[in-house]
Motif scaffolding. Sequence first.
Motif, PDB file in Angstrom:
ATOM      1  N   ASP A 189       0.841  -1.186   0.000  1.00  5.11           N
ATOM      2  CA  ASP A 189       0.000   0.000   0.000  1.00  5.11           C
ATOM      3  C   ASP A 189       0.881   1.243   0.000  1.00  5.11           C
ATOM      4  N   ASP A 190       0.606   2.167  -0.904  1.00 10.52           N
ATOM      5  CA  ASP A 190       1.433   3.373  -1.029  1.00 10.52           C
ATOM      6  C   ASP A 190       1.437   4.216   0.244  1.00 10.52           C
ATOM      7  N   THR A 219       0.268   3.259   3.643  1.00 12.65           N
ATOM      8  CA  THR A 219       0.635   2.598   4.904  1.00 12.65           C
ATOM      9  C   THR A 219       1.929   1.791   4.804  1.00 12.65           C
ATOM     10  N   ARG A 267      -0.208  -5.679   0.571  1.00  9.91           N
ATOM     11  CA  ARG A 267      -1.598  -5.604   0.094  1.00  9.91           C
ATOM     12  C   ARG A 267      -2.420  -6.819   0.504  1.00  9.91           C
TER      13      ARG A 267
END
Length: 195
Positions: free
Chosen positions: A177-178, A180, A184
């Motif tokens: 995830d960009d 967090t 994924r």
Amino acid sequence: MVDIPMRCRCGHMRGVARAVSPSAGFRFVCYCKDCQAFACFLKRPDILDAGGGTDIFQLPPSQVTFIAGLDALRCVRVSDKVLRWFADCCRTPIANTAAGPRFPVVALIHSIIDCAADEPSRDALLGPPLCRIYEHSAIGPLRSNAPPPSLRVFAYRAIKVAGWWMRGLAQPNPFFDDRTKAPRSVPQLLLSGAK
């Protein structure tokens, strides 16, 4: 350099590996027990060669994009350092990554690379394997077109990875995830040698 389509066996999950050429990545065959356990977990012995090796092509994460089927993305881990990704829809192995998004390498597994789309061989697209690793774990004959590892090959890979790092090619990473930076998919624990 070419863009290579990626697709799982059933076609639900699709993507693209961009700007690929033999000199743009690093191809090798891995005979480690963890790769063999991953194939066993997926019930996909067809992804291993006769010696139990997995054909892998490493490239920077920023060159890999998924365009469909991200809902089927799953991962397992054997150790705290490596995540092994697959498409849950048809149990197609996709790639190995570090456990976090900062390391600038995605190791695509040959089964996700859709060579049939343009019909060139993997050797023409990716070049021949530069080496084989963990050959002591092989369960049969080793591939003749993958030489044993050498200091020259390891130095070549180290220079490549350092270049990817310095050019910022670790991001974006399609497996994390960009915002967090979390995977994924929540990694499942896979015991090495699990059947």
